[in-house]
Enzyme design. Sequence first.
Site, PDB file in Angstrom:
ATOM      1  N   LYS A   1       2.809   9.009 -14.406  1.00 14.33           N
ATOM      2  CA  LYS A   1       3.000   9.608 -13.086  1.00 14.33           C
ATOM      3  C   LYS A   1       4.495   9.859 -12.890  1.00 14.33           C
ATOM      4  O   LYS A   1       5.320   9.036 -13.319  1.00 14.33           O
ATOM      5  CB  LYS A   1       2.477   8.614 -12.046  1.00 14.33           C
ATOM      6  CG  LYS A   1       2.477   9.083 -10.612  1.00 14.33           C
ATOM      7  CD  LYS A   1       1.833   8.009  -9.718  1.00 14.33           C
ATOM      8  CE  LYS A   1       1.669   8.446  -8.282  1.00 14.33           C
ATOM      9  NZ  LYS A   1       0.959   7.435  -7.461  1.00 14.33           N
TER      10      LYS A   1
ATOM     11  N   SER B   1      -3.022   9.393  -4.947  1.00 11.67           N
ATOM     12  CA  SER B   1      -1.936  10.271  -5.287  1.00 11.67           C
ATOM     13  C   SER B   1      -1.706  10.429  -6.786  1.00 11.67           C
ATOM     14  O   SER B   1      -1.003  11.352  -7.195  1.00 11.67           O
ATOM     15  CB  SER B   1      -0.647   9.758  -4.645  1.00 11.67           C
ATOM     16  OG  SER B   1      -0.292   8.501  -5.175  1.00 11.67           O
TER      17      SER B   1
ATOM     18  N   SER C   1      -4.301   4.750  -4.784  1.00  7.49           N
ATOM     19  CA  SER C   1      -3.890   5.928  -5.542  1.00  7.49           C
ATOM     20  C   SER C   1      -4.198   5.937  -7.032  1.00  7.49           C
ATOM     21  O   SER C   1      -4.126   6.986  -7.659  1.00  7.49           O
ATOM     22  CB  SER C   1      -2.404   6.162  -5.363  1.00  7.49           C
ATOM     23  OG  SER C   1      -2.215   6.934  -4.218  1.00  7.49           O
TER      24      SER C   1
HETATM   25  N1  GLN Z   1      -3.956   7.689   0.095  1.00  6.40           N
HETATM   26  C1  GLN Z   1      -3.115   6.602   0.493  1.00  6.40           C
HETATM   27  C2  GLN Z   1      -1.898   7.119   1.215  1.00  6.40           C
HETATM   28  O1  GLN Z   1      -1.775   8.299   1.363  1.00  6.40           O
HETATM   29  C3  GLN Z   1      -2.745   5.764  -0.687  1.00  6.40           C
HETATM   30  C4  GLN Z   1      -1.615   6.290  -1.466  1.00  6.40           C
HETATM   31  C5  GLN Z   1      -1.226   5.414  -2.604  1.00  6.40           C
HETATM   32  O2  GLN Z   1      -1.949   4.503  -3.000  1.00  6.40           O
HETATM   33  N2  GLN Z   1      -0.036   5.675  -3.126  1.00  6.40           N
HETATM   34  O3  GLN Z   1      -1.072   6.362   1.657  1.00  6.40           O
END
Ligand code: GLN
Length: 485
Positions: free
Chosen positions: A79, A154, A178
């Site tokens: 990532k 994400s 994410s």
């Molecule tokens: N979807 C969640 C957010 O937008 C989790 C994101 C993540 O785990 N980085 O905060």
Amino acid sequence: MEPFHLTIFESQALLKKKSLSAKELTESVLKRIEATQPKLNTFITLCEESALCCAKEVDEKRARGEALSPLAGIPISLKDIFLTRGMKTTCSSRILSDFIPPYDATVVDRLKKNDVVLVGKANMDEFAMGSSNENSYFGPVKNPWDLERTPGGSSGGSAVSVSAGQCLGSFGTDTGGSVRLPAALCSVVGLKPTYGRISRYGVIAFASSLDQVGPLGKTVQDVALLLEAVAGYDSFDSTSHPIPVPSYQTALKKDLKGLTMGIPDEYFREGIDPEVLKAVHTAIDQLQKLGAKRVKISLPHSSYAIPVYYLICTAEASSNLARYDGVQYGFRATASTLAEMYLKTRGEGFGREVKRRIMLGTFVLSSGYYDAYYKKASQVRTLIQKDFTEAFKQCDVIVTPASPTTAFKLGEKTENPLEMYLTDIFTTSVNLAGLPALVLPCGFDQKQLPIGLQLIGPHFKEERLFQMGHAYESATDWHTRKPSL
Ligand code: GLN
């Protein structure tokens, strides 16, 4: 079978026998990337040359008879949140779109020591804020099972790169789901380890009390191998834990007799797609047939997880992202005064969702509101943690769906942030409690979209999740299905 379809474990055996070289494996993956990147938009940066060079070195080491790590010569993606020395690291933001870090994250350093072949930096939601990968300065990633749908976020690029055969494994980060949500929506295995299990040194911070690095792979066994390579204490990260890293491969050999699954009532109520519900119930029955006992449990504060998560993560993000001011590194807008420079740099450098969270986070931390929001959220967080402590007195692993629905259409939720936030309904409580959780494929809906199963364990009991996940995987074939691209 094309080498890019292999699992890490399968390719390892072929590499050892020398019936496949690291160079051949890397070439196969790079060709696959060339053919599929335009459709999927998985990568922000590719590094074909250094990948081939690294693969060649591994082949030479093997020819000389040197002892090699099980991950030597395995192509992986990262990532674009992990700092990579000399290689662009953007966090999918305009503000870091030209940023070249001067050092490697500890995860990257450890992977290099294992002779892993890095093929590229994967697309993601900007600063890891999002559930659909649509908040990227570099455009959304597409789901390989249906190009009109989101891969989840994400760490969408990471999950897609594994699912589409563009690499054999990947690392993402999981602050509220994410790693697990994209794993579920793309039919790969993803782990959010215990808070403190993997060093976060050199990982761009979003919400520091929640962020954790997590591996993604095609099988539970591959994910266990990836975790083992990077886990453990790091003197550069005071939140990394000194507890020794066990041999996760040994755990895979155990059956499920004597294990109890807890099924939380609160995770099986309204709002879940009936097809997801059915697949998860079928998986629970299967686990029972394999020897696990089941008990009903309750996690009574579950409904507070989303509001508590979004108060805490925005508060921490507003503080972590204060460093991007155009002064020391990253994008700088042209302006005539210092104040104007700050304003324009942050105004033009951050995307909409990031700005929304900085504003919300600044508000909940401001004097007069701190007690009502941030402090209250922290208190409720403790109650959520206590729910899990109580639950683990009755069971060894908690089994839930990973996501309330299968992959949704691109654009479907972008105008409604609240609806988007609800996609994390089954994942955020795990981060709030600092627990490990594994997501693995457990079926498909009628549209042929993947469904994920989530196994949650007590702190530092990743082995138990691998044990149960591997037993389930060995008895089913969901993980062997591949998207037609
Ligand atoms: N979807 C969640 C957010 O937008 C989790 C994101 C993540 O785990 N980085 O905060």
